[in-house]
Write a protein that holds these residues in place. Sequence first.
Motif, PDB file in Angstrom:
ATOM      1  N   GLY A 220      -3.721   9.092   1.076  1.00  0.00           N
ATOM      2  CA  GLY A 220      -3.194   7.745   1.319  1.00  0.00           C
ATOM      3  C   GLY A 220      -1.840   7.817   2.009  1.00  0.00           C
ATOM      4  O   GLY A 220      -1.551   7.058   2.946  1.00  0.00           O
TER       5      GLY A 220
ATOM      6  N   THR B 185      -2.290  -5.030   1.678  1.00  0.00           N
ATOM      7  CA  THR B 185      -3.581  -5.068   0.974  1.00  0.00           C
ATOM      8  C   THR B 185      -4.275  -6.414   1.167  1.00  0.00           C
ATOM      9  O   THR B 185      -5.501  -6.468   1.274  1.00  0.00           O
TER      10      THR B 185
ATOM     11  N   TYR C 104       2.686   1.953  -3.244  1.00  0.00           N
ATOM     12  CA  TYR C 104       1.755   2.412  -4.269  1.00  0.00           C
ATOM     13  C   TYR C 104       1.398   3.893  -4.068  1.00  0.00           C
ATOM     14  O   TYR C 104       1.548   4.695  -4.990  1.00  0.00           O
ATOM     15  N   VAL C 105       0.962   4.269  -2.882  1.00  0.00           N
ATOM     16  CA  VAL C 105       0.494   5.657  -2.715  1.00  0.00           C
ATOM     17  C   VAL C 105       1.632   6.679  -2.796  1.00  0.00           C
ATOM     18  O   VAL C 105       1.402   7.831  -3.158  1.00  0.00           O
TER      19      VAL C 105
ATOM     20  N   ALA D   2      -7.410   7.384  -2.813  1.00  0.00           N
ATOM     21  CA  ALA D   2      -6.579   8.169  -1.895  1.00  0.00           C
ATOM     22  C   ALA D   2      -5.357   8.752  -2.602  1.00  0.00           C
ATOM     23  O   ALA D   2      -4.966   9.895  -2.355  1.00  0.00           O
ATOM     24  N   LYS D   3      -4.779   7.950  -3.492  1.00  0.00           N
ATOM     25  CA  LYS D   3      -3.567   8.398  -4.191  1.00  0.00           C
ATOM     26  C   LYS D   3      -3.828   9.641  -5.034  1.00  0.00           C
ATOM     27  O   LYS D   3      -2.926  10.418  -5.294  1.00  0.00           O
TER      28      LYS D   3
ATOM     29  N   SER E  88       4.272   6.322  -4.823  1.00  0.00           N
ATOM     30  CA  SER E  88       5.024   6.208  -6.070  1.00  0.00           C
ATOM     31  C   SER E  88       4.370   6.939  -7.236  1.00  0.00           C
ATOM     32  O   SER E  88       3.151   6.964  -7.371  1.00  0.00           O
ATOM     33  N   ASP E  89       5.212   7.529  -8.092  1.00  0.00           N
ATOM     34  CA  ASP E  89       4.717   8.136  -9.323  1.00  0.00           C
ATOM     35  C   ASP E  89       4.596   7.115 -10.444  1.00  0.00           C
ATOM     36  O   ASP E  89       3.971   7.375 -11.462  1.00  0.00           O
TER      37      ASP E  89
ATOM     38  N   ASP F  57       0.830  -1.205   0.000  1.00  0.00           N
ATOM     39  CA  ASP F  57       0.000   0.000   0.000  1.00  0.00           C
ATOM     40  C   ASP F  57       0.868   1.261   0.000  1.00  0.00           C
ATOM     41  O   ASP F  57       0.679   2.164  -0.813  1.00  0.00           O
TER      42      ASP F  57
ATOM     43  N   LEU G 276      -7.253   2.847  -1.769  1.00  0.00           N
ATOM     44  CA  LEU G 276      -5.917   3.408  -2.001  1.00  0.00           C
ATOM     45  C   LEU G 276      -5.842   4.106  -3.358  1.00  0.00           C
ATOM     46  O   LEU G 276      -5.151   5.112  -3.514  1.00  0.00           O
TER      47      LEU G 276
ATOM     48  N   LEU H 226       4.520   3.316  -9.880  1.00  0.00           N
ATOM     49  CA  LEU H 226       4.065   1.955  -9.589  1.00  0.00           C
ATOM     50  C   LEU H 226       2.555   1.860  -9.417  1.00  0.00           C
ATOM     51  O   LEU H 226       1.949   2.647  -8.697  1.00  0.00           O
ATOM     52  N   GLU H 227       1.962   0.873 -10.072  1.00  0.00           N
ATOM     53  CA  GLU H 227       0.564   0.534  -9.838  1.00  0.00           C
ATOM     54  C   GLU H 227       0.497  -0.462  -8.679  1.00  0.00           C
ATOM     55  O   GLU H 227       1.484  -1.128  -8.364  1.00  0.00           O
ATOM     56  N   LEU H 228      -0.683  -0.589  -8.100  1.00  0.00           N
ATOM     57  CA  LEU H 228      -0.843  -1.485  -6.959  1.00  0.00           C
ATOM     58  C   LEU H 228      -0.534  -2.931  -7.336  1.00  0.00           C
ATOM     59  O   LEU H 228       0.053  -3.689  -6.545  1.00  0.00           O
ATOM     60  N   GLU H 229      -0.897  -3.309  -8.528  1.00  0.00           N
ATOM     61  CA  GLU H 229      -0.621  -4.666  -8.992  1.00  0.00           C
ATOM     62  C   GLU H 229       0.892  -4.916  -8.996  1.00  0.00           C
ATOM     63  O   GLU H 229       1.349  -6.032  -8.738  1.00  0.00           O
TER      64      GLU H 229
END
Lengths: 369, 369
Positions: A188, A153, A115-116, B167-168, A118-119, A112, B164, A121-124
């Motif tokens: 986030g 997550t 992800y929040v 939130a991001k 990062s410019d 989590d 998230l 990175l996606e959550l996956e």
Amino acid sequence: MTFKVTPWEVSGDLDYSKIVKDFGLEVINEALMRRIEKHAGELHPLLKRGIFFAHRDMNWLLDQYEKGNKFFLYTGRGPSGHTHLGHLMPWIFTKWLQDKFGADLWFQMTDDEKYVFSDRLELEQTKKLAYENALDVIALGFDEKKTKIFLDTEYAKTLYPQALKVAKRLTFSTAKATFGFTNESNVGEIFFTSVQAVPAFLPSVIKGKNIPCLIPYAVDQDPHFRIARDILPKLGYYKPASIQSIFLPGLKGGKMSASEENSAIYTTDGPETAKKKLMNAFTGGRDSIKEQKEKGANYSICPIYHYYKQMFMPDDKELAELEHDCKGGKILCGECKQKLAGRVADFLVDHQKKREKAKSRLDKFLIRD
Amino acid sequence: MTFKVTPWEVSGDLDYSKIVKDFGLEVINEALMRRIEKHAGELHPLLKRGIFFAHRDMNWLLDQYEKGNKFFLYTGRGPSGHTHLGHLMPWIFTKWLQDKFGADLWFQMTDDEKYVFSDRLELEQTKKLAYENALDVIALGFDEKKTKIFLDTEYAKTLYPQALKVAKRLTFSTAKATFGFTNESNVGEIFFTSVQAVPAFLPSVIKGKNIPCLIPYAVDQDPHFRIARDILPKLGYYKPASIQSIFLPGLKGGKMSASEENSAIYTTDGPETAKKKLMNAFTGGRDSIKEQKEKGANYSICPIYHYYKQMFMPDDKELAELEHDCKGGKILCGECKQKLAGRVADFLVDHQKKREKAKSRLDKFLIRD
């Protein structure tokens, strides 16, 4: 000389004694080392050599331990990329603590967070990286009966309600002062530290009784745990004890950088790649062989030396000889790098075998509910 | 005349036309009513009578519906206490929408919100209240095959990763401007709206395709959905359409208040308790019977009248007669209250039977994973 140490940025010339003062840490002294040694039967090189250099409440933790009140360990990883040797170092020490003190370990993967913050990175992606990083944790040999690894997550059903209890007691003002948030920070980012606080008391929630916690970490994570120490007593839990390490330096000098692949050796690097990175590394050597033979080199600023000291030369006598030979100009950087490359290659080959085997063992470690 | 309408505070003399303007809503006009009627086969009294008075993108939603792109419904409840009749009103309308449009309903219980925003409630209490409130939802007769009810804390494994993503994309600055947060707001409060946004796109995530969403709600919840409408398109989802109601007024005049039990009738109140509350209610009547017979009363400010209008007198002719008789001084407040108390009692007895039955049906509605 200025520097910056936050969970998301480490830069400048680090002054660890200023960090101790600014963060309100205690330096690990001889008495504490002897006390740890008494229980562990030995001292880990990372302790003896001051790589784990500071702490909070270790004496309290050992008081509890001596009364039969065992502690659990908590550490983690922000999965923003593959694991490098600098990440492994505190985990190696954590494994030693688990072995010597028979401690459970809760290992948090903050997919989590990465992800929040990062410019790119996606959550996956951070989830996938968390699984990759978990293989490295498992490969280090943690006890599968005593170690739980979880992604924020995936474990949210358990973590989120507890995080709310922290969040309710943390004002924006405090979060801002601790982490340097601005009006442009996303919500986030602002919430996240609540989640990082949870594993420090979750075993106490689950067991229904207060259990001491020890958190080993590289010192950049300190702001999170200052907040945790402030809030946990308000929830009726112990302040977590903690023990802090310095960083493994980057091969280009300065800090390892995620954007400069050659500044670190990744656990997934082949021996040849690792060797190339080491051979091209910055060192404490002189401009010419002649000069180095005459005046010797400066190992204290040399990443190659620090690789030996932190991970690849556990024998104190051998390290003392290396220091002596380096300072005296008896060993040149090329030779020194070659030797390290051999040790790193051996390590990587072995680690990668264990890492491969870890793939079928993930389910023994991962908790999701 | 000033007023305040936020998800956590409604006070002052509400000026709904100013709310429409300030919030950027559209008033529901005749053309839209006819369009809804065309598909529903009738118009619900709450629509006809302007209790649901405003909307966003309802015409777009019906365009989609006419193309065969069915919408789902999303509404919810902040479980800070027992359910009162004012809460039921939008749910009754939501059930009508479910029936008439064959729509799935996602019903969110924000036990997390009510915990982080409350000075008095523990998480265990908001969870317990969420279960109590869920009984009232089920008692209204929602289709068990088409209705999912979930608590934010219990459904966190699904909700948190999606929250998230919201939130991001939400800065503190925007959250602050929308909700009036200060430096002393806690980080749970600041994060929360991200969680409230999730059900507006979660079915699209689960089904792997974009599904239109309609959110019926009392207008105080609007700030949350302004944020959701801003951010969802950035995640690739439709902006949710929405339809807003005014409030059922408090029995003491003004808004129903959680701290004044007598200002509302709870679904758990016995008929006698309800009657007592109604008989003691503020009305639009005159100071003396004589004066009222001569000059008539003012039903527009009378909570008793609004109870009839919003919930207990669906027949338009009957309501018109009541208005006529009230204005003309032909009916006195005592008689009018007595009659309402009878209707409310009938409703409560019936609702409480259904509520009792709902206890064994909870598992058919609740989702936790």
